[in-house]
Design a protein around this motif. Structure first.
Motif, PDB file in Angstrom:
ATOM      1  N   GLY A   1      28.890 -28.539  36.185  1.00  0.00           N
ATOM      2  CA  GLY A   1      28.240 -27.959  37.470  1.00  0.00           C
ATOM      3  C   GLY A   1      26.569 -28.802  36.536  1.00  0.00           C
ATOM      4  O   GLY A   1      26.176 -28.807  37.085  1.00  0.00           O
ATOM      5  N   PHE A   2      26.612 -29.114  35.712  1.00  0.00           N
ATOM      6  CA  PHE A   2      25.510 -29.642  35.055  1.00  0.00           C
ATOM      7  C   PHE A   2      26.360 -30.742  33.415  1.00  0.00           C
ATOM      8  O   PHE A   2      26.774 -30.406  33.502  1.00  0.00           O
ATOM      9  CB  PHE A   2      24.465 -29.034  34.638  1.00  0.00           C
ATOM     10  N   ASP A   3      25.176 -31.499  33.351  1.00  0.00           N
ATOM     11  CA  ASP A   3      24.949 -32.427  32.403  1.00  0.00           C
ATOM     12  C   ASP A   3      24.317 -32.451  31.217  1.00  0.00           C
ATOM     13  O   ASP A   3      22.898 -32.215  32.157  1.00  0.00           O
ATOM     14  CB  ASP A   3      25.401 -34.045  32.649  1.00  0.00           C
ATOM     15  N   PRO A   4      24.221 -32.202  30.226  1.00  0.00           N
ATOM     16  CA  PRO A   4      23.900 -31.700  29.045  1.00  0.00           C
ATOM     17  C   PRO A   4      22.966 -32.374  28.482  1.00  0.00           C
ATOM     18  O   PRO A   4      21.789 -31.763  28.533  1.00  0.00           O
ATOM     19  CB  PRO A   4      24.630 -31.419  28.231  1.00  0.00           C
ATOM     20  N   HIS A   5      24.019 -34.145  29.035  1.00  0.00           N
ATOM     21  CA  HIS A   5      22.376 -34.601  28.708  1.00  0.00           C
ATOM     22  C   HIS A   5      21.233 -35.611  29.559  1.00  0.00           C
ATOM     23  O   HIS A   5      20.614 -35.783  29.361  1.00  0.00           O
ATOM     24  CB  HIS A   5      23.012 -36.264  27.527  1.00  0.00           C
ATOM     25  N   GLY A   6      22.503 -35.144  30.984  1.00  0.00           N
ATOM     26  CA  GLY A   6      21.715 -36.409  32.010  1.00  0.00           C
ATOM     27  C   GLY A   6      20.748 -35.245  32.303  1.00  0.00           C
ATOM     28  O   GLY A   6      19.852 -35.655  33.096  1.00  0.00           O
ATOM     29  N   ASP A   7      21.194 -33.712  32.487  1.00  0.00           N
ATOM     30  CA  ASP A   7      20.152 -33.087  33.854  1.00  0.00           C
ATOM     31  C   ASP A   7      19.128 -32.805  33.041  1.00  0.00           C
ATOM     32  O   ASP A   7      18.096 -32.203  33.522  1.00  0.00           O
ATOM     33  CB  ASP A   7      21.281 -32.168  34.449  1.00  0.00           C
ATOM     34  N   PHE A   8      18.614 -32.684  32.068  1.00  0.00           N
ATOM     35  CA  PHE A   8      17.515 -32.385  31.103  1.00  0.00           C
ATOM     36  C   PHE A   8      17.172 -32.670  30.033  1.00  0.00           C
ATOM     37  O   PHE A   8      17.549 -33.987  29.639  1.00  0.00           O
ATOM     38  CB  PHE A   8      18.187 -30.737  30.449  1.00  0.00           C
ATOM     39  N   ALA A   9      15.434 -32.376  29.738  1.00  0.00           N
ATOM     40  CA  ALA A   9      14.472 -32.541  29.120  1.00  0.00           C
ATOM     41  C   ALA A   9      14.507 -31.830  27.417  1.00  0.00           C
ATOM     42  O   ALA A   9      13.874 -31.017  28.137  1.00  0.00           O
ATOM     43  CB  ALA A   9      13.538 -33.146  29.304  1.00  0.00           C
ATOM     44  N   PRO A  10      14.732 -32.599  26.450  1.00  0.00           N
ATOM     45  CA  PRO A  10      15.060 -31.371  25.793  1.00  0.00           C
ATOM     46  C   PRO A  10      13.523 -31.286  25.640  1.00  0.00           C
ATOM     47  O   PRO A  10      12.133 -32.328  25.461  1.00  0.00           O
ATOM     48  CB  PRO A  10      15.719 -31.967  24.101  1.00  0.00           C
ATOM     49  N   VAL A  11      12.521 -29.671  24.614  1.00  0.00           N
ATOM     50  CA  VAL A  11      11.055 -29.993  24.428  1.00  0.00           C
ATOM     51  C   VAL A  11      11.172 -28.942  23.445  1.00  0.00           C
ATOM     52  O   VAL A  11      11.019 -29.841  22.415  1.00  0.00           O
ATOM     53  CB  VAL A  11      10.797 -28.045  25.383  1.00  0.00           C
ATOM     54  N   ALA A  12      11.772 -27.969  22.842  1.00  0.00           N
ATOM     55  CA  ALA A  12      11.674 -27.808  21.652  1.00  0.00           C
ATOM     56  C   ALA A  12      13.283 -26.577  20.499  1.00  0.00           C
ATOM     57  O   ALA A  12      13.978 -26.156  22.198  1.00  0.00           O
ATOM     58  CB  ALA A  12      10.825 -26.838  21.684  1.00  0.00           C
ATOM     59  N   MET A  13      13.421 -27.266  19.597  1.00  0.00           N
ATOM     60  CA  MET A  13      14.191 -25.645  19.100  1.00  0.00           C
ATOM     61  C   MET A  13      13.674 -24.480  18.936  1.00  0.00           C
ATOM     62  O   MET A  13      12.819 -24.848  18.103  1.00  0.00           O
ATOM     63  CB  MET A  13      14.872 -26.672  17.549  1.00  0.00           C
ATOM     64  N   VAL A  14      14.055 -24.169  18.733  1.00  0.00           N
ATOM     65  CA  VAL A  14      13.033 -22.552  18.811  1.00  0.00           C
ATOM     66  C   VAL A  14      14.291 -21.142  17.870  1.00  0.00           C
ATOM     67  O   VAL A  14      13.040 -20.630  17.312  1.00  0.00           O
ATOM     68  CB  VAL A  14      12.964 -21.790  20.413  1.00  0.00           C
ATOM     69  N   ALA A  15      15.211 -21.145  17.560  1.00  0.00           N
ATOM     70  CA  ALA A  15      15.954 -20.670  16.707  1.00  0.00           C
ATOM     71  C   ALA A  15      17.084 -20.906  16.356  1.00  0.00           C
ATOM     72  O   ALA A  15      17.632 -21.620  17.283  1.00  0.00           O
ATOM     73  CB  ALA A  15      16.043 -19.166  17.605  1.00  0.00           C
ATOM     74  N   SER A  16      17.716 -19.956  15.314  1.00  0.00           N
ATOM     75  CA  SER A  16      18.455 -20.424  14.716  1.00  0.00           C
ATOM     76  C   SER A  16      19.256 -18.754  14.391  1.00  0.00           C
ATOM     77  O   SER A  16      18.822 -17.801  13.702  1.00  0.00           O
ATOM     78  CB  SER A  16      18.580 -21.181  13.741  1.00  0.00           C
ATOM     79  N   ALA A  17      20.152 -18.868  14.187  1.00  0.00           N
ATOM     80  CA  ALA A  17      21.236 -16.697  12.977  1.00  0.00           C
ATOM     81  C   ALA A  17      22.504 -17.332  12.997  1.00  0.00           C
ATOM     82  O   ALA A  17      23.398 -18.379  13.774  1.00  0.00           O
ATOM     83  CB  ALA A  17      20.955 -15.480  14.348  1.00  0.00           C
ATOM     84  N   GLY A  18      22.836 -16.512  12.063  1.00  0.00           N
ATOM     85  CA  GLY A  18      24.688 -16.674  11.595  1.00  0.00           C
ATOM     86  C   GLY A  18      25.010 -15.926  12.515  1.00  0.00           C
ATOM     87  O   GLY A  18      24.099 -15.226  13.863  1.00  0.00           O
ATOM     88  N   GLN A  19      26.319 -15.294  12.384  1.00  0.00           N
ATOM     89  CA  GLN A  19      26.640 -14.402  12.845  1.00  0.00           C
ATOM     90  C   GLN A  19      27.411 -12.992  12.204  1.00  0.00           C
ATOM     91  O   GLN A  19      27.154 -12.825  10.789  1.00  0.00           O
ATOM     92  CB  GLN A  19      28.034 -14.646  13.302  1.00  0.00           C
ATOM     93  N   VAL A  20      26.919 -12.005  12.319  1.00  0.00           N
ATOM     94  CA  VAL A  20      27.737 -10.948  11.563  1.00  0.00           C
ATOM     95  C   VAL A  20      29.188 -10.346  11.925  1.00  0.00           C
ATOM     96  O   VAL A  20      29.199 -10.219  12.853  1.00  0.00           O
ATOM     97  CB  VAL A  20      27.027  -9.734  11.623  1.00  0.00           C
ATOM     98  N   LEU A  21      29.986 -10.328  10.601  1.00  0.00           N
ATOM     99  CA  LEU A  21      31.575  -9.798  11.027  1.00  0.00           C
ATOM    100  C   LEU A  21      31.207  -7.752  10.775  1.00  0.00           C
ATOM    101  O   LEU A  21      30.900  -7.621   9.913  1.00  0.00           O
ATOM    102  CB  LEU A  21      32.691 -10.410   9.850  1.00  0.00           C
ATOM    103  N   VAL A  22      31.583  -7.249  12.279  1.00  0.00           N
ATOM    104  CA  VAL A  22      31.369  -5.695  12.101  1.00  0.00           C
ATOM    105  C   VAL A  22      33.021  -5.341  13.052  1.00  0.00           C
ATOM    106  O   VAL A  22      33.493  -6.133  13.505  1.00  0.00           O
ATOM    107  CB  VAL A  22      30.802  -5.938  13.616  1.00  0.00           C
ATOM    108  N   VAL A  23      33.314  -4.521  11.911  1.00  0.00           N
ATOM    109  CA  VAL A  23      34.417  -3.792  12.451  1.00  0.00           C
ATOM    110  C   VAL A  23      33.893  -2.435  13.014  1.00  0.00           C
ATOM    111  O   VAL A  23      32.989  -1.423  12.351  1.00  0.00           O
ATOM    112  CB  VAL A  23      35.148  -3.542  11.196  1.00  0.00           C
TER     113      VAL A  23
END
Length: 323
Positions: free
Chosen positions: A108-130
């Motif tokens: 439904g969209f082209d990640p590279h062709g349909d957008f102008a990247p603006v900025a990276m703003v966050a990152s995170a890992g995950q947590v294994l929860v039980v």
């Protein structure tokens, strides 16, 4: 003739001045910030934090719109079709940009062709929860339990092929265990069923899991980053827990529709750089288990490409095909 030339020159100068004034006046009306995932999830929460601060910097309202569905595809397709004038932004992540192209025959969209990247703003890992009923207080004990009861433990994810699913498949391979995947329509829903005891474990985003961990409704066994989380300093990394080299991470970036003027993209990039460096934003990120990030549009593009290659390899190994 000379008068005609002068008049034409004057008209052209006025036109250019008006254009420059219009550009420098950005933004002059509310900005829409699309959150392409359900309310309460990481993207929604981050979108609201960033949107509030962008509103303060721009002196214009920033309206967050949740357009969830199809693993983020609906919100991205909608954002891509909006005018390229800087008044529609979307908070994307590596799942939508680097994984979904391998999962959906019609994106439904082209990640590279349909957008102008603006900025990276966050990152995170995950947590294994039980779930607290699971008789395992560590990753080693969970692995031993899974080996003793092959096929009896179920892990929930936010959907086929998204990071929580990929992390679970990676855990199966690294630990040599047989656990059953149960996909949901979002990680928030998977965590809710984990709290209810419908599944036994989830590799969750930090944001939806944190309240339940703090309330004692879930037990955190490990985080998937190379460093411990400031939000859960007592929880070991997967390396420390016995699975050396196990990593799973999510990053978020702001995008605009393709064709958005470069000066507007540059201004927004600078604004988001200021936002993620604000002490209260850094504190809020840390409380959610999220790391502050800031990158250029080119760095976002490069990360999209490298992650797409890596996830293609992982998904192929897991036997996941596009549908």
């Amino acid at each position: 003739m000379r008068n005609v030339v002068r008049a034409a020159a004057a008209w052209l100068l006025c036109l250019l001045a008006g254009f420059a004034q219009a550009q420098s006046a950005y933004p002059s009306k509310p900005i829409r910030f699309i959150a392409p995932f359900p309310p309460g999830g990481s993207s929604d929460v981050l979108c609201r934090i960033l949107g509030q601060k962008l509103s303060e910097l721009s002196a214009q309202p920033v309206v967050v719109e949740n357009r969830a569905g199809a693993s983020g595809n609906i919100g991205h397709e909608y954002a891509a079709r909006q005018p390229a004038d800087g008044y529609t932004l979307v908070l994307s992540n590596n799942a939508a940009l680097a994984i979904n192209p391998h999962l959906f025959k019609r994106l439904g969209f082209d990640p590279h062709g349909d957008f102008a990247p603006v900025a990276m703003v966050a990152s995170a890992g995950q947590v294994l929860v039980v779930h607290p009923s699971v008789p395992a207080a560590s990753v080693r004990e969970l692995i031993a339990l899974a080996k003793a009861k092959p096929g009896e433990l179920h892990f929930g994810s936010g959907g086929k092929g998204i990071p929580s699913h990929i992390a679970g498949e990676g855990f199966k391979a690294a630990a040599g265990v047989a656990i059953v995947h149960v996909p949901y329509k979002g990680t928030v829903q998977a965590v809710a069923d984990l709290v209810g005891g419908q599944v036994q474990l989830v590799f969750s985003d930090m944001v939806p899991a944190m309240p339940h961990i703090k309330a004692g409704k879930l037990r955190a066994l490990a985080v998937t980053t190379d460093q411990r989380s400031a939000a859960l300093p007592e929880v070991p990394t997967m390396d420390e827990a016995g699975l050396a080299g196990f990593r799973s991470a999510v990053w978020w970036a702001v995008l605009a529709p393709r064709g958005t003027p470069t000066d507007i993209v540059a201004r927004l990039n600078a604004d988001f750089g200021r936002i993620v460096d604000m002490p209260d934003v850094r504190e809020r990120y840390a409380s959610l288990g999220v790391f502050t990030q800031h990158g250029t549009p080119q760095q976002v593009t490069e990360k999209m490409k490298s992650d797409a290659q890596e996830f293609a390899r992982i998904l192929k190994a897991a036997g996941v095909e596009a549908e």
